[in-house]
Design a protein around this motif. Structure first.
Motif, PDB file in Angstrom:
ATOM      1  N   VAL A  33       7.642   3.558  -9.983  1.00 36.09           N
ATOM      2  CA  VAL A  33       7.007   4.287  -8.880  1.00 36.09           C
ATOM      3  C   VAL A  33       7.916   4.241  -7.651  1.00 36.09           C
ATOM      4  O   VAL A  33       8.106   3.200  -7.030  1.00 36.09           O
ATOM      5  N   LYS A  35       7.783   6.214  -4.835  1.00 36.40           N
ATOM      6  CA  LYS A  35       7.283   6.770  -3.560  1.00 36.40           C
ATOM      7  C   LYS A  35       7.837   5.945  -2.393  1.00 36.40           C
ATOM      8  O   LYS A  35       7.871   4.712  -2.496  1.00 36.40           O
ATOM      9  N   ILE A  77       1.598  10.931  -9.404  1.00 36.29           N
ATOM     10  CA  ILE A  77       0.557   9.932  -9.629  1.00 36.29           C
ATOM     11  C   ILE A  77      -0.534   9.930  -8.571  1.00 36.29           C
ATOM     12  O   ILE A  77      -1.550   9.296  -8.759  1.00 36.29           O
ATOM     13  N   MET A 160      -5.772   8.062 -17.084  1.00 35.59           N
ATOM     14  CA  MET A 160      -5.159   7.177 -16.099  1.00 35.59           C
ATOM     15  C   MET A 160      -6.256   6.475 -15.325  1.00 35.59           C
ATOM     16  O   MET A 160      -7.298   7.069 -15.030  1.00 35.59           O
ATOM     17  N   ILE A 162      -6.823   3.294 -12.102  1.00 37.73           N
ATOM     18  CA  ILE A 162      -6.317   2.281 -11.167  1.00 37.73           C
ATOM     19  C   ILE A 162      -7.379   1.189 -11.091  1.00 37.73           C
ATOM     20  O   ILE A 162      -8.537   1.473 -10.783  1.00 37.73           O
ATOM     21  N   MET A 200      -0.291  -1.750 -12.655  1.00 41.58           N
ATOM     22  CA  MET A 200       0.675  -1.620 -11.563  1.00 41.58           C
ATOM     23  C   MET A 200       1.344  -2.997 -11.383  1.00 41.58           C
ATOM     24  O   MET A 200       1.156  -3.878 -12.215  1.00 41.58           O
ATOM     25  N   SER A 201       2.117  -3.152 -10.323  1.00 41.32           N
ATOM     26  CA  SER A 201       2.897  -4.398 -10.180  1.00 41.32           C
ATOM     27  C   SER A 201       2.063  -5.659 -10.388  1.00 41.32           C
ATOM     28  O   SER A 201       2.518  -6.609 -11.012  1.00 41.32           O
ATOM     29  N   ARG A 216       2.650   1.845 -14.401  1.00 43.20           N
ATOM     30  CA  ARG A 216       3.249   2.439 -13.201  1.00 43.20           C
ATOM     31  C   ARG A 216       3.610   1.327 -12.235  1.00 43.20           C
ATOM     32  O   ARG A 216       2.761   0.772 -11.570  1.00 43.20           O
ATOM     33  N   VAL A 217       4.877   1.004 -12.181  1.00 44.03           N
ATOM     34  CA  VAL A 217       5.299  -0.182 -11.443  1.00 44.03           C
ATOM     35  C   VAL A 217       6.222   0.202 -10.284  1.00 44.03           C
ATOM     36  O   VAL A 217       7.283   0.789 -10.500  1.00 44.03           O
ATOM     37  N   GLY A 218       5.792  -0.107  -9.071  1.00 47.52           N
ATOM     38  CA  GLY A 218       6.595   0.202  -7.887  1.00 47.52           C
ATOM     39  C   GLY A 218       7.176  -1.048  -7.244  1.00 47.52           C
ATOM     40  O   GLY A 218       8.367  -1.348  -7.377  1.00 47.52           O
ATOM     41  N   THR A 219       6.324  -1.794  -6.566  1.00 48.22           N
ATOM     42  CA  THR A 219       6.752  -2.955  -5.787  1.00 48.22           C
ATOM     43  C   THR A 219       7.586  -3.956  -6.592  1.00 48.22           C
ATOM     44  O   THR A 219       8.581  -4.482  -6.080  1.00 48.22           O
ATOM     45  N   ARG A 225       6.976  -1.612  -0.019  1.00 49.02           N
ATOM     46  CA  ARG A 225       7.194  -0.288   0.564  1.00 49.02           C
ATOM     47  C   ARG A 225       7.110  -0.339   2.082  1.00 49.02           C
ATOM     48  O   ARG A 225       6.311  -1.076   2.631  1.00 49.02           O
TER      49      ARG A 225
HETATM   50  C1  LIG Z   1       1.715   3.186  -5.587  1.00 49.58           C
HETATM   51  C2  LIG Z   1       1.106   3.365  -6.901  1.00 49.58           C
HETATM   52  C3  LIG Z   1       1.503   2.587  -8.004  1.00 49.58           C
HETATM   53  C4  LIG Z   1       2.510   1.465  -7.906  1.00 49.58           C
HETATM   54  O1  LIG Z   1       1.961   0.363  -7.217  1.00 49.58           O
HETATM   55  P1  LIG Z   1       2.735  -1.012  -7.106  1.00 49.58           P
HETATM   56  O2  LIG Z   1       1.665  -1.981  -6.756  1.00 49.58           O
HETATM   57  O3  LIG Z   1       3.738  -0.857  -6.024  1.00 49.58           O
HETATM   58  O4  LIG Z   1       3.356  -1.293  -8.412  1.00 49.58           O
HETATM   59  C5  LIG Z   1       0.924   2.869  -9.231  1.00 49.58           C
HETATM   60  N1  LIG Z   1       0.010   3.842  -9.386  1.00 49.58           N
HETATM   61  C6  LIG Z   1      -0.414   4.598  -8.358  1.00 49.58           C
HETATM   62  C7  LIG Z   1      -1.417   5.655  -8.605  1.00 49.58           C
HETATM   63  C8  LIG Z   1       0.118   4.379  -7.087  1.00 49.58           C
HETATM   64  O5  LIG Z   1      -0.309   5.145  -6.077  1.00 49.58           O
END
Ligand SMILES: *Cc1c(COP(=O)(O)O)cnc(C)c1O
Length: 229
Positions: A33, A35, A77, A160, A162, A200-201, A216-219, A225
């Motif tokens: 991820v 963003k 996403i 999907m 969250i 996610m993370s 879906r892994v961002g941090t 961020r």
């Molecule tokens: C930002 C986001 C993520 C990633 O989140 P992290 O906690 O940074 O891994 C995953 N899915 C969605 C829908 C997001 O908005």
């Protein structure tokens, strides 16, 4: 270098969780991820072999996809405004994770017809019924699927969700488990079902243990961020 190390670590954890869940780790798709993350960081992840990236703002996705390698698979996403649909059809979006309402489905269908295109989507469900999040409540799923059945341009590829932000892992696991039950049930009806996008993370390992095949892994890859743009 930090990003490469982070990716290696995330991949290791995915492998371990997959092994524990009894699935092949190659079956787990990693979406990085990106963003708010700059092109340079994305290129670093790209050179570590990552090809799937996730963005939540259409304008940011458009800017990045123009500038970055063409074999990147862009995943959208975030909640998608209906008036942004025209920018994403036939424009390099691999998968839209956030089909969450009829008006969006209607607009996707309309725009796809106009452009003679198709769109691959996931239906976003809000298992825990959190008001702060979008997504269909479980009891809304069947009527919604009936409503959108006529939209032949929308290819429903899965689900999907969250999870709530909590440290209560057994609650988290129960939320993921409910999404998996829904996914398995619908997989019988929808031949295109392929992805269960959850984790996610903070919770991707638990998600994999409960049956996610897309995380879906961002941090954990790019670090915290910074929203000061
Ligand atoms: C930002 C986001 C993520 C990633 O989140 P992290 O906690 O940074 O891994 C995953 N899915 C969605 C829908 C997001 O908005």
């Amino acid at each position: 270098m930090k990003i490469m190390q982070n990716i290696a670590q995330v991949r290791e954890k995915i492998c371990a969780a997959a092994a524990q869940a009894g699935v092949e780790s190659e079956k787990i798709h990693l979406i990085a991820v990106s963003k708010t993350v700059g092109a340079q960081e994305i290129e670093e992840a790209y050179s570590a072999g990552v090809r799937s990236f996730g963005e939540n703002r259409v304008q940011e996705f458009l800017n990045k996809s123009k500038a970055l390698p063409k074999d990147i698979r862009w995943n959208l996403i975030g909640r998608l405004q209906t008036n942004k649909v025209k920018y994403i059809i036939n424009n390099g979006v691999e998968l839209l994770h956030s089909l969450d309402r009829f008006s969006l489905a209607e607009e996707l269908q309309k725009e796809c017809i106009k452009k003679d295109a198709f769109i691959d989507v996931l239906m976003q469900v809000n298992i825990a019924e959190e008001q702060s999040k979008s997504g269909l409540y479980l009891r809304e799923v069947d009527p919604f699927l009936e409503q959108i059945a006529v939209f032949d341009r929308i290819r429903l590829k899965g689900i999907m969700t969250i999870a709530p932000y909590t440290t209560d892992r057994s609650y988290l696991r129960s939320v993921f488990a409910q999404a998996k039950v829904l996914y398995d049930t619908k997989k019988n009806e929808f031949p295109n079902f392929e992805y269960l996008s959850m984790g996610m993370s903070n919770d991707y390992e638990d998600a994999i243990l409960e049956g996610a095949n897309m995380v879906r892994v961002g941090t954990a890859i790019f670090g915290d961020r910074i929203y000061n743009k």
